[in-house]
Every structure is written in structure tokens, then in C-alpha cells.
Write a protein that holds these residues in place. Sequence first.
Motif, PDB file in Angstrom:
ATOM      1  N   PRO A 107     -20.506 -21.022  16.166  1.00 41.86           N
ATOM      2  CA  PRO A 107     -19.932 -20.171  17.213  1.00 41.86           C
ATOM      3  C   PRO A 107     -19.193 -20.994  18.266  1.00 41.86           C
ATOM      4  CG  PRO A 107     -22.206 -19.553  16.773  1.00 41.86           C
ATOM      5  CD  PRO A 107     -21.966 -20.840  16.056  1.00 41.86           C
ATOM      6  N   THR A 113     -16.776 -16.677  16.222  1.00 40.75           N
ATOM      7  CA  THR A 113     -16.514 -17.845  15.400  1.00 40.75           C
ATOM      8  C   THR A 113     -15.047 -17.845  14.989  1.00 40.75           C
ATOM      9  OG1 THR A 113     -17.132 -16.687  13.365  1.00 40.75           O
ATOM     10  CG2 THR A 113     -18.866 -17.895  14.503  1.00 40.75           C
ATOM     11  N   SER A 143     -21.675 -13.203  18.898  1.00 38.92           N
ATOM     12  CA  SER A 143     -21.066 -14.531  18.888  1.00 38.92           C
ATOM     13  C   SER A 143     -19.656 -14.431  18.343  1.00 38.92           C
ATOM     14  CB  SER A 143     -21.874 -15.511  18.027  1.00 38.92           C
ATOM     15  OG  SER A 143     -23.181 -15.690  18.539  1.00 38.92           O
ATOM     16  N   SER A 165     -31.493 -13.466  24.902  1.00 37.40           N
ATOM     17  CA  SER A 165     -30.990 -13.854  23.593  1.00 37.40           C
ATOM     18  C   SER A 165     -29.529 -13.450  23.427  1.00 37.40           C
ATOM     19  CB  SER A 165     -31.827 -13.183  22.503  1.00 37.40           C
ATOM     20  OG  SER A 165     -31.743 -11.772  22.617  1.00 37.40           O
ATOM     21  N   VAL A 166     -28.873 -14.131  22.511  1.00 39.19           N
ATOM     22  CA  VAL A 166     -27.465 -13.855  22.240  1.00 39.19           C
ATOM     23  C   VAL A 166     -27.337 -12.482  21.593  1.00 39.19           C
ATOM     24  CG1 VAL A 166     -25.429 -14.623  20.972  1.00 39.19           C
ATOM     25  CG2 VAL A 166     -26.980 -16.299  21.985  1.00 39.19           C
ATOM     26  N   LEU A 172     -20.057 -14.339  28.844  1.00 38.23           N
ATOM     27  CA  LEU A 172     -19.942 -15.352  27.807  1.00 38.23           C
ATOM     28  C   LEU A 172     -20.520 -16.669  28.315  1.00 38.23           C
ATOM     29  CD1 LEU A 172     -16.262 -14.778  26.639  1.00 38.23           C
ATOM     30  CD2 LEU A 172     -18.253 -14.615  25.125  1.00 38.23           C
ATOM     31  N   GLU A 208     -20.790 -17.496  22.918  1.00 37.88           N
ATOM     32  CA  GLU A 208     -21.949 -16.621  22.768  1.00 37.88           C
ATOM     33  C   GLU A 208     -21.944 -15.597  23.899  1.00 37.88           C
ATOM     34  OE1 GLU A 208     -25.375 -19.148  22.530  1.00 37.88           O
ATOM     35  OE2 GLU A 208     -24.557 -20.285  20.833  1.00 37.88           O
ATOM     36  N   TYR A 209     -22.270 -14.355  23.549  1.00 36.14           N
ATOM     37  CA  TYR A 209     -22.132 -13.227  24.475  1.00 36.14           C
ATOM     38  C   TYR A 209     -23.492 -12.582  24.708  1.00 36.14           C
ATOM     39  CZ  TYR A 209     -19.654  -9.174  26.528  1.00 36.14           C
ATOM     40  OH  TYR A 209     -19.156  -8.214  27.371  1.00 36.14           O
ATOM     41  N   HIS A 210     -23.765 -12.319  25.972  1.00 35.89           N
ATOM     42  CA  HIS A 210     -25.014 -11.689  26.369  1.00 35.89           C
ATOM     43  C   HIS A 210     -24.691 -10.405  27.131  1.00 35.89           C
ATOM     44  CE1 HIS A 210     -26.868 -15.750  25.774  1.00 35.89           C
ATOM     45  NE2 HIS A 210     -25.694 -16.138  26.239  1.00 35.89           N
TER      46      HIS A 210
END
Length: 283
Positions: free
Chosen positions: A22, A15, A13, A9-10, A42, A25-27
Motif C-alpha cells: 500500500p 496500491t 488501502s 485499524s485500517v 489518510l 492507508e485510510y481510516h
Amino acid sequence: MIAVQAIPSVDASLTIGRDSPPVAEYHVGTSLPSGLSPRPYLHPVRTLGGTVVTELMPASHRHHLGAGIAVPEVDGANFWGGRTFVPGHGPVWLDNHGTQLHVDWLEVEPGSFAHLIDWLGMDGTALLSERRRLAARPLTSAAWALDVAFSLINVAGRAVTLRSPAVLGREGAGYGGLFWRATAPARAFGPGGDRIADLHGATAPWLALAGPSWTLVFAGADAVTRADPWFVRVRDYAGVGSALAWRAPLRLEPGERVERRFTVVVADGELSADEAAALSGAA
């Protein structure tokens, strides 16, 4: 073989505006398989028009994780993922993969975030401690900028060395630092033209990748970062990276740090060289 798991899951984020979707998105990458050298990344990164400009775990290079910070070797540990280049043998699967472990968030805002990361060797010992910050800002109606800053400090209690395959004899493979796996097809160009032979391994204030409907412009944000050579690939896959240790190992004494700062322009449409230079701030 790498068992590819579901994308986690993210965790954060980026924006551009209060009510905007967004753009990235960053994990933190905690659940990735060990053979990928688990690390934050990303993906997807999008233009303002919604075009995705990163690629995640493609079939030929499962260890390419969108956009992030990766180093082929830190004191024997593989923080790049996949195979390790061994002189005299070539790329070999080894049980030497390190992990970039998310430790704590320092800042989480709609347009920026920062966190602490421990770079752990194969036995779980911390070799490096990193502070990483990413921020998004608008540029034009068709382009935005991603600012990336990272600082790596040696916390091993002894000297550690960062290496690329080029240092070990693999010609042209000087990658290690910021790396961006882009969608293909793409072409590359820089201040001096579009010959890969003139771009790959060279220093330049900016370098661009352009696809059918998008352009990415990579620029060092300070003099130290601009002194690093660029790694660029458009055949087989599209990717751009920086090179912390292209020609020689980078040795860090205990407590010593290395810092780099980048700006990446993410634009809709194919920019000209003059437009790319202007948006990068290098004009």
C-alpha cells in the motif's frame, strides 16, 4: 485535554500495482476523541520508495490527522479539531466539535475507493452530506499521483455557512478544505519561487512541499479548485491546504453543493520547479 487513543485499524488501502505494498492507508476515524473532530484521514502515505510523507496527531497539533478534508466551522460546529478561534479572545476550547461520520462504501478497489460521509453537528444533526473519492495511479518509476474529489451538499434544511478563522479576523488563517500535514523539515515552492509571502494565500496552478528525500506537489484538477487560495506552512510544522472560505464565508442554501478536485503528486527525491509543474499536469 485530548485523550489520544490507539490508532484505529485500517479501513481501506491504496496500491499502485497488483502485488505492490500500500502507498496509503485510510481510516474512517470513528474511535477518535471528540476534541479532534473525528473524521476520515489518510496515514501513512508513502512514496514508492517507502518514505512516509504524512504526520498523525503530532504533540503540538493533536487534531492534525495526516491528510483529509477539514473545515474550521460549519454553522458553529468545529470540523477542524482542537480550539476554536473566537474574535476578541483568540483560540478557545469549546464544546462544539462536529463529526464526519462514515455512512457507506460506494466503491472499494485496490487503486481507488469512494464513500458517503455525514457531517454531524454537536447535537448529531446532519449539516452536510459528502461523497468522497480517492484514487492512486502511477506516474513514473519514482512518483505516483493521488486524486482526491469531494462534494459537500447542504442537507440541513436551511442555509449553512462555512468559515475560516481568517473570516473572523485571524490574519492569514484562511484554511479549510483539503489539508495535508507533512513530515518536517520541508520547504515550499511554486511557479513563482519559494517565498512564503508569495505562496500563502495566493492562487497558483500548483504548489509543492519538499523534504530531504521527497516532494509533494498539490494541484487543483479543475478551474474552480484552482481559484481557491493555498494555505502553506513550513515554520513550526509542514502543511499545505486549500481554502474554501479564505476571504469571505461560503454560504450554502438548502440542497446547494460545493465540489473540489485535487491531484497530489507523491515523489521520491527533491523535484525541481519544472519537474513539479510537469508532473502536476500544469506545465
